[in-house]
Enzyme design. Structure first.
Site, PDB file in Angstrom:
ATOM      1  N   LYS A  59       8.495 -43.948  81.074  1.00  0.00           N
ATOM      2  CA  LYS A  59       9.118 -44.007  82.346  1.00  0.00           C
ATOM      3  C   LYS A  59       8.713 -45.153  83.160  1.00  0.00           C
ATOM      4  O   LYS A  59       9.252 -45.629  84.150  1.00  0.00           O
ATOM      5  CB  LYS A  59       8.859 -42.513  83.338  1.00  0.00           C
ATOM      6  CG  LYS A  59       7.481 -42.181  83.475  1.00  0.00           C
ATOM      7  CD  LYS A  59       6.949 -42.818  84.941  1.00  0.00           C
ATOM      8  CE  LYS A  59       5.311 -42.607  84.942  1.00  0.00           C
ATOM      9  NZ  LYS A  59       4.673 -42.913  86.165  1.00  0.00           N
ATOM     10  N   GLY A  85       3.144 -35.834  84.852  1.00  0.00           N
ATOM     11  CA  GLY A  85       4.292 -35.305  85.489  1.00  0.00           C
ATOM     12  C   GLY A  85       4.718 -36.134  86.722  1.00  0.00           C
ATOM     13  O   GLY A  85       4.051 -37.071  86.924  1.00  0.00           O
ATOM     14  N   SER A 111       6.521 -45.800  93.971  1.00  0.00           N
ATOM     15  CA  SER A 111       6.082 -46.123  92.817  1.00  0.00           C
ATOM     16  C   SER A 111       5.556 -47.826  92.726  1.00  0.00           C
ATOM     17  O   SER A 111       6.358 -48.419  93.028  1.00  0.00           O
ATOM     18  CB  SER A 111       7.145 -45.772  91.593  1.00  0.00           C
ATOM     19  OG  SER A 111       7.254 -46.597  90.485  1.00  0.00           O
ATOM     20  N   ARG A 112       4.308 -47.922  91.953  1.00  0.00           N
ATOM     21  CA  ARG A 112       4.224 -49.269  91.637  1.00  0.00           C
ATOM     22  C   ARG A 112       5.229 -50.033  90.822  1.00  0.00           C
ATOM     23  O   ARG A 112       5.305 -51.284  91.058  1.00  0.00           O
ATOM     24  CB  ARG A 112       2.753 -49.335  91.178  1.00  0.00           C
ATOM     25  CG  ARG A 112       1.778 -48.755  92.368  1.00  0.00           C
ATOM     26  CD  ARG A 112       0.197 -48.826  91.696  1.00  0.00           C
ATOM     27  NE  ARG A 112      -0.053 -48.199  90.403  1.00  0.00           N
ATOM     28  CZ  ARG A 112      -0.282 -46.964  90.342  1.00  0.00           C
ATOM     29  NH1 ARG A 112      -0.317 -46.235  91.524  1.00  0.00           N
ATOM     30  NH2 ARG A 112      -0.417 -46.295  89.050  1.00  0.00           N
ATOM     31  N   ASP A 132       9.112 -36.813  85.775  1.00  0.00           N
ATOM     32  CA  ASP A 132       8.545 -38.197  86.011  1.00  0.00           C
ATOM     33  C   ASP A 132       9.479 -39.264  86.118  1.00  0.00           C
ATOM     34  O   ASP A 132       9.509 -40.323  87.131  1.00  0.00           O
ATOM     35  CB  ASP A 132       7.639 -38.526  84.955  1.00  0.00           C
ATOM     36  CG  ASP A 132       6.036 -39.123  85.876  1.00  0.00           C
ATOM     37  OD1 ASP A 132       6.391 -39.599  86.911  1.00  0.00           O
ATOM     38  OD2 ASP A 132       5.142 -39.396  85.112  1.00  0.00           O
ATOM     39  N   THR A 149       4.303 -37.355  90.005  1.00  0.00           N
ATOM     40  CA  THR A 149       3.149 -37.028  90.888  1.00  0.00           C
ATOM     41  C   THR A 149       2.868 -38.394  91.705  1.00  0.00           C
ATOM     42  O   THR A 149       2.360 -39.446  91.148  1.00  0.00           O
ATOM     43  CB  THR A 149       1.720 -36.704  90.051  1.00  0.00           C
ATOM     44  OG1 THR A 149       1.642 -37.530  89.205  1.00  0.00           O
ATOM     45  CG2 THR A 149       1.804 -35.426  89.736  1.00  0.00           C
ATOM     46  N   ALA A 184       0.211 -39.833  94.405  1.00  0.00           N
ATOM     47  CA  ALA A 184      -1.105 -39.472  94.353  1.00  0.00           C
ATOM     48  C   ALA A 184      -1.225 -39.143  96.050  1.00  0.00           C
ATOM     49  O   ALA A 184      -1.764 -38.002  96.062  1.00  0.00           O
ATOM     50  CB  ALA A 184      -2.079 -40.571  94.267  1.00  0.00           C
ATOM     51  N   LYS A 244      -1.244 -43.283  81.868  1.00  0.00           N
ATOM     52  CA  LYS A 244       0.029 -43.304  81.256  1.00  0.00           C
ATOM     53  C   LYS A 244      -0.039 -44.622  80.799  1.00  0.00           C
ATOM     54  O   LYS A 244       0.300 -45.688  81.559  1.00  0.00           O
ATOM     55  CB  LYS A 244       1.336 -43.007  82.238  1.00  0.00           C
ATOM     56  CG  LYS A 244       0.885 -41.458  82.633  1.00  0.00           C
ATOM     57  CD  LYS A 244       2.183 -41.335  83.855  1.00  0.00           C
ATOM     58  CE  LYS A 244       1.702 -39.886  84.584  1.00  0.00           C
ATOM     59  NZ  LYS A 244       2.704 -39.708  85.837  1.00  0.00           N
ATOM     60  N   THR A 304       9.835 -41.624  89.505  1.00  0.00           N
ATOM     61  CA  THR A 304       9.428 -43.141  89.843  1.00  0.00           C
ATOM     62  C   THR A 304      10.551 -44.004  89.634  1.00  0.00           C
ATOM     63  O   THR A 304      10.534 -45.407  89.971  1.00  0.00           O
ATOM     64  CB  THR A 304       8.602 -43.388  88.608  1.00  0.00           C
ATOM     65  OG1 THR A 304       9.045 -43.076  87.356  1.00  0.00           O
ATOM     66  CG2 THR A 304       7.105 -42.767  88.579  1.00  0.00           C
TER      67      THR A 304
END
Length: 325
Positions: free
Chosen positions: A184, A129, A247-248, A237, A131, A133, A101, A241
């Site tokens: 996003k 979407g 979320s990084r 998404d 997600t 991991a 992304k 996030t």
């Protein structure tokens, strides 16, 4: 359909786990020798997805040529490195399912545009979407958008990837699915800043709503559809996030909100916070398209070292307007 995975990070490994359901053979390419060794000998990606047992049918490799016997490739390489990897990969007309992304710096190209430029004969699909991991790899319920203009190929890919806990929703809107995933990441940084600066839940909710308006404006300007952006690959998404330290990008924003320097935060990361690279590219692309994206502009200011208080004051002092504008 034998699948190969380009990228041995957390998300690439999770998708390899999805593809290996039922002991299907999957080849996963990773840059890191320690990732290859750990997956092949311990069936675990200790570097990026520690603690998750992986299917024995996943075979890791550091040699791109090994993917030559795959029928389709899941491409999970960060957007800024995608061109280099695709140039070396044995694509030869194989379908490419793009799972990264972002927007490429310099060219302002979306991931699918890069893939089509490098391999014009390869059919392209986008998987995107809400997600995380580690949840996907553990088999927790997940729903994604699978966008492909070729309906027959989309159906074949969906049949290969979908499972009891991994649900794919089809779309022909490749651009819309990509835009949602790219934008996003930037908005998640902004929401992390709200958290880190202690600005409250009201502010976060407002930011998600106004950020979604930005995403929609930009997506439509680039040829995407509003309904795609309101779906899993866009709003879905975005909500995920913008609300979790898993979320990084959100975590990066938390650090910025606490007054830490972007350079220090990014230097201390093993994994990529794609939104940091995407933000200035998105800002420039939006300006070129005549699209107003004040939240994106604010994130760029923060990444460049502006004080949180000054950036927030600038956002709150913008002229009042109709909500739909």
């Amino acid at each position: 359909m034998k699948l190969g995975v380009l990228g041995g990070g957390a998300w690439g490994t999770a998708l390899a786990q999805v593809a290996a359901r039922g002991d299907e053979p999957v080849t996963l390419w990773a840059r890191e020798d320690e990732v290859v060794a750990a997956i092949n000998h311990a069936h675990e990606n200790r570097l990026f997805l520690a603690g998750v047992p992986l299917a024995a049918s996943i075979r890791a490799t550091g040699d791109l040529a090994t993917l030559d016997d795959c029928d389709a490739l899941l491409v999970v390489v960060p957007a800024q490195f995608l061109r280099t990897v695709l140039s070396a990969a044995p694509v030869a007309g194989r379908p490419l399912v793009l799972c990264a992304k972002g927007i490429e710096a310099g060219t302002r190209m979306l991931v699918a545009e890069i893939a089509r430029e490098r391999h014009p004969d390869a059919p392209v699909a986008v998987l995107s979407g809400p997600t995380f991991a580690h949840e996907v790899a553990r088999g927790l319920p997940t729903a994604v958008t699978l966008a492909c203009e070729d309906e027959a190929l989309r159906d074949r890919l969906a049949a290969r990837l979908a499972g009891p806990a991994f649900r794919t929703y089809g779309s022909s809107d490749v651009i819309g699915a990509e835009i949602g995933g790219a934008v996003k990441n930037v908005l998640a940084i902004a929401c992390g800043v709200v958290e880190g600066a202690g600005l409250g839940l009201n502010a976060r909710a407002a930011l998600i709503a106004r950020g979604f308006a930005e995403m929609t404006r930009f997506g439509i300007a680039r040829g995407g559809r509003a309904e795609t952006l309101a779906g899993l690959s866009g709003l879905g998404d975005l909500v995920l996030t913008c609300s979790s330290t898993n979320s990084r990008n959100f975590s990066l924003g938390v650090g910025l909100g606490r007054g830490e320097r972007a350079a220090d935060l990014l230097a201390d990361r093993r994994t990529v916070a794609e939104g940091a690279a995407t933000a200035p590219v998105l800002r420039d692309a939006a300006r070129a398209a005549g699209v107003d994206m004040p939240v994106t502009d604010a994130v760029c200011m923060l990444l460049d070292g502006a004080a949180v208080g000054d950036v927030v004051d600038a956002l709150l002092s913008r002229p009042l307007r109709e909500e739909g504008a």
